[in-house]
Design an enzyme around this catalytic site. Structure first.
Site, PDB file in Angstrom:
ATOM      1  N   GLN A  93      -6.838   1.752  35.833  1.00 54.65           N
ATOM      2  CA  GLN A  93      -6.301   2.570  34.737  1.00 54.65           C
ATOM      3  C   GLN A  93      -7.413   3.425  34.161  1.00 54.65           C
ATOM      4  O   GLN A  93      -7.163   4.289  33.321  1.00 54.65           O
ATOM      5  CB  GLN A  93      -5.746   1.670  33.636  1.00 54.65           C
ATOM      6  CG  GLN A  93      -4.609   0.783  34.093  1.00 54.65           C
ATOM      7  CD  GLN A  93      -4.281  -0.259  33.033  1.00 54.65           C
ATOM      8  OE1 GLN A  93      -3.463  -0.050  32.164  1.00 54.65           O
ATOM      9  NE2 GLN A  93      -4.955  -1.396  33.108  1.00 54.65           N
ATOM     10  N   ASN A  94      -8.638   3.175  34.589  1.00 55.45           N
ATOM     11  CA  ASN A  94      -9.785   3.870  34.008  1.00 55.45           C
ATOM     12  C   ASN A  94      -9.921   5.265  34.597  1.00 55.45           C
ATOM     13  O   ASN A  94      -9.739   5.466  35.801  1.00 55.45           O
ATOM     14  CB  ASN A  94     -11.069   3.077  34.238  1.00 55.45           C
ATOM     15  CG  ASN A  94     -11.016   1.713  33.581  1.00 55.45           C
ATOM     16  OD1 ASN A  94     -10.172   1.488  32.711  1.00 55.45           O
ATOM     17  ND2 ASN A  94     -11.879   0.805  33.986  1.00 55.45           N
ATOM     18  N   ILE A  95     -10.313   6.209  33.736  1.00 53.26           N
ATOM     19  CA  ILE A  95     -10.521   7.575  34.213  1.00 53.26           C
ATOM     20  C   ILE A  95     -12.001   7.821  34.514  1.00 53.26           C
ATOM     21  O   ILE A  95     -12.376   8.889  34.948  1.00 53.26           O
ATOM     22  CB  ILE A  95      -9.956   8.613  33.209  1.00 53.26           C
ATOM     23  CG1 ILE A  95     -10.590   8.467  31.820  1.00 53.26           C
ATOM     24  CG2 ILE A  95      -8.433   8.459  33.106  1.00 53.26           C
ATOM     25  CD1 ILE A  95     -10.138   9.553  30.827  1.00 53.26           C
ATOM     26  N   HIS A 111      -4.267   6.600  36.118  1.00 54.16           N
ATOM     27  CA  HIS A 111      -4.229   7.422  34.900  1.00 54.16           C
ATOM     28  C   HIS A 111      -5.084   8.680  35.029  1.00 54.16           C
ATOM     29  O   HIS A 111      -5.461   9.284  34.024  1.00 54.16           O
ATOM     30  CB  HIS A 111      -4.681   6.587  33.683  1.00 54.16           C
ATOM     31  CG  HIS A 111      -3.694   5.525  33.298  1.00 54.16           C
ATOM     32  ND1 HIS A 111      -3.959   4.550  32.368  1.00 54.16           N
ATOM     33  CD2 HIS A 111      -2.425   5.285  33.731  1.00 54.16           C
ATOM     34  CE1 HIS A 111      -2.888   3.745  32.246  1.00 54.16           C
ATOM     35  NE2 HIS A 111      -1.958   4.167  33.071  1.00 54.16           N
ATOM     36  N   CYS A 138      -9.588  28.759  35.599  1.00 52.02           N
ATOM     37  CA  CYS A 138      -9.519  27.838  36.739  1.00 52.02           C
ATOM     38  C   CYS A 138     -10.434  28.363  37.844  1.00 52.02           C
ATOM     39  O   CYS A 138     -10.340  29.543  38.204  1.00 52.02           O
ATOM     40  CB  CYS A 138      -8.071  27.762  37.230  1.00 52.02           C
ATOM     41  SG  CYS A 138      -7.914  26.889  38.810  1.00 52.02           S
ATOM     42  N   GLY A 177     -10.037  -7.047  32.678  1.00 48.59           N
ATOM     43  CA  GLY A 177     -10.366  -6.233  31.511  1.00 48.59           C
ATOM     44  C   GLY A 177      -9.286  -5.259  31.082  1.00 48.59           C
ATOM     45  O   GLY A 177      -9.593  -4.125  30.715  1.00 48.59           O
ATOM     46  N   THR A 178      -8.047  -5.722  31.124  1.00 50.19           N
ATOM     47  CA  THR A 178      -6.965  -4.868  30.616  1.00 50.19           C
ATOM     48  C   THR A 178      -6.091  -5.676  29.667  1.00 50.19           C
ATOM     49  O   THR A 178      -5.835  -6.864  29.914  1.00 50.19           O
ATOM     50  CB  THR A 178      -6.142  -4.229  31.770  1.00 50.19           C
ATOM     51  OG1 THR A 178      -5.050  -3.496  31.199  1.00 50.19           O
ATOM     52  CG2 THR A 178      -5.621  -5.251  32.767  1.00 50.19           C
ATOM     53  N   ALA A 220     -16.824  -9.458  31.944  1.00 50.62           N
ATOM     54  CA  ALA A 220     -16.617  -9.047  33.335  1.00 50.62           C
ATOM     55  C   ALA A 220     -17.905  -9.126  34.148  1.00 50.62           C
ATOM     56  O   ALA A 220     -17.881  -9.518  35.319  1.00 50.62           O
ATOM     57  CB  ALA A 220     -16.050  -7.628  33.366  1.00 50.62           C
TER      58      ALA A 220
HETATM   59  N1  APR Z   1     -15.198  -8.224  29.948  1.00 50.65           N
HETATM   60  C1  APR Z   1     -13.884  -8.461  30.220  1.00 50.65           C
HETATM   61  N2  APR Z   1     -12.883  -8.015  29.450  1.00 50.65           N
HETATM   62  C2  APR Z   1     -13.204  -7.290  28.359  1.00 50.65           C
HETATM   63  C3  APR Z   1     -14.538  -6.992  28.014  1.00 50.65           C
HETATM   64  C4  APR Z   1     -15.571  -7.499  28.859  1.00 50.65           C
HETATM   65  N3  APR Z   1     -16.864  -7.281  28.622  1.00 50.65           N
HETATM   66  N4  APR Z   1     -14.535  -6.268  26.872  1.00 50.65           N
HETATM   67  C5  APR Z   1     -13.257  -6.107  26.526  1.00 50.65           C
HETATM   68  N5  APR Z   1     -12.436  -6.709  27.418  1.00 50.65           N
HETATM   69  C6  APR Z   1     -10.971  -6.736  27.442  1.00 50.65           C
HETATM   70  C7  APR Z   1     -10.308  -6.872  26.105  1.00 50.65           C
HETATM   71  O1  APR Z   1     -10.160  -8.256  25.767  1.00 50.65           O
HETATM   72  C8  APR Z   1      -8.960  -6.195  26.350  1.00 50.65           C
HETATM   73  O2  APR Z   1      -8.009  -7.117  26.848  1.00 50.65           O
HETATM   74  O3  APR Z   1     -10.556  -5.488  27.944  1.00 50.65           O
HETATM   75  C9  APR Z   1      -9.267  -5.185  27.445  1.00 50.65           C
HETATM   76  C10 APR Z   1      -9.258  -3.744  26.999  1.00 50.65           C
HETATM   77  O4  APR Z   1      -7.961  -3.390  26.619  1.00 50.65           O
HETATM   78  P1  APR Z   1      -7.573  -1.890  26.232  1.00 50.65           P
HETATM   79  O5  APR Z   1      -8.571  -1.347  25.282  1.00 50.65           O
HETATM   80  O6  APR Z   1      -6.166  -1.891  25.803  1.00 50.65           O
HETATM   81  O7  APR Z   1      -7.763  -1.097  27.614  1.00 50.65           O
HETATM   82  P2  APR Z   1      -6.731  -0.950  28.823  1.00 50.65           P
HETATM   83  O8  APR Z   1      -5.930  -2.195  29.000  1.00 50.65           O
HETATM   84  O9  APR Z   1      -7.503  -0.446  29.973  1.00 50.65           O
HETATM   85  O10 APR Z   1      -5.782   0.189  28.273  1.00 50.65           O
HETATM   86  C11 APR Z   1      -4.743   0.664  29.105  1.00 50.65           C
HETATM   87  O11 APR Z   1      -4.268   2.365  27.518  1.00 50.65           O
HETATM   88  O12 APR Z   1      -4.698   4.110  26.032  1.00 50.65           O
HETATM   89  C12 APR Z   1      -4.479   3.746  27.319  1.00 50.65           C
HETATM   90  O13 APR Z   1      -4.767   5.208  29.043  1.00 50.65           O
HETATM   91  C13 APR Z   1      -5.460   4.227  28.329  1.00 50.65           C
HETATM   92  O14 APR Z   1      -5.831   3.345  30.536  1.00 50.65           O
HETATM   93  C14 APR Z   1      -5.735   3.020  29.169  1.00 50.65           C
HETATM   94  C15 APR Z   1      -4.528   2.133  28.880  1.00 50.65           C
END
Ligand code: APR
Length: 234
Positions: A93-95, A111, A138, A177-178, A220
């Site tokens: 999901q990371n850009i 994404h 462009c 990490g999501t 992570a």
């Molecule tokens: N190691 C592992 N996990 C971690 C760490 C770490 N060092 N630091 C934070 N986290 C976890 C948090 O506990 C959380 O569950 O990473 C997660 C981050 O969650 P979000 O900030 O919601 O990110 P993400 O899930 O990637 O968001 C999804 O939301 O706004 C949109 O487009 C954006 O792609 C993104 C989507």
């Protein structure tokens, strides 16, 4: 042969120095999603949206892949060289481009990508490292119709048909990490539960932790290398 699909979120890049979105110090604590991350926001104030992504692009140039990105690249390399009889696909999901800079090649950005722009006239998505402004032409067609090549809220994520096919054929699904709050990615664990093993790696349980059979708690950079070592040890 084991087929693994890894889903990564902002948490895997946190220890490289990129903020997550929903943690207490996250990006959405400083910005309103409706101001910078929707098609309507871009129509209303393209300069503000461009500035938001320009700042993030500049920040990305200051950070490096961490031990978690490197461990996933090591697993993919082990598959490529035949040292591990499996297949690894990263759906992110990371850009950011930290998976690629770590050496991973099999990466699908659902994404979009910060280091590309998309032209709404010609449809091109050229690589882009500099700032982009509302009147920047462009490089492919010359029209001033560039937008960030990212998927905003209300838009359909990229690569979905092939992601669903890969999930349907995998033996192990790992979410790293999501937060499990943004769909469709948050629904992937439910899609695989009848045929694949599931593992969540996170600092804290996500919103969909209940869907996973196994959980590894911790940063992570510590947990992902440990899990990769486990896979390579058979
Ligand atoms: N190691 C592992 N996990 C971690 C760490 C770490 N060092 N630091 C934070 N986290 C976890 C948090 O506990 C959380 O569950 O990473 C997660 C981050 O969650 P979000 O900030 O919601 O990110 P993400 O899930 O990637 O968001 C999804 O939301 O706004 C949109 O487009 C954006 O792609 C993104 C989507």
């Amino acid at each position: 042969m084991e087929r693994i699909v890894v889903l990564t979120g902002a948490g895997i890049s946190r220890e490289s120095g990129l903020d997550t979105f929903r943690d207490a110090d996250g990006i959405w604590s400083r910005y309103d999603i409706d101001d910078v991350c929707t098609p309507a926001a871009f129509r209303r104030d393209p300069a503000l949206v461009d500035r938001f992504y320009n700042d993030r692009r500049a920040e990305l140039h200051r950070v490096r892949p961490n031990a978690a990105h490197l461990a996933l690249a090591r697993l993919e390399e082990a598959a490529r060289t035949g040292q591990w009889p499996g297949e690894l696909l990263i759906v992110t999901q990371n850009i950011d481009d930290l998976h690629e800079r770590a050496g991973s090649r099999n990466v699908w950005h659902m994404h979009g990508e910060l280091l590309r722009v998309r032209c709404t006239s010609c449809g091109g998505t050229p690589e882009w490292h500099a700032d982009c402004l509302p009147h920047t032409p462009c490089p492919l067609c010359g029209r001033p119709t560039l937008r960030p090549d990212v998927v905003w809220f209300g838009e359909i994520p990229l690569h979905m048909p092939r992601i669903e096919a890969a999930l349907g054929a995998c033996d192990l699904f790992v979410a790293i990490g999501t937060s499990g709050t943004v769909y469709p990615a948050a629904g992937f664990a439910a899609l695989v539960e009848d045929h694949a093993d599931t593992l969540e790696i996170n600092l804290d349980p996500s919103a969909v932790s209940g869907r996973f059979e196994r959980f590894m708690t911790g940063p992570a950079t510590r947990m992902v290398p440990r899990w990769v070592d486990e896979i390579l040890a058979g």
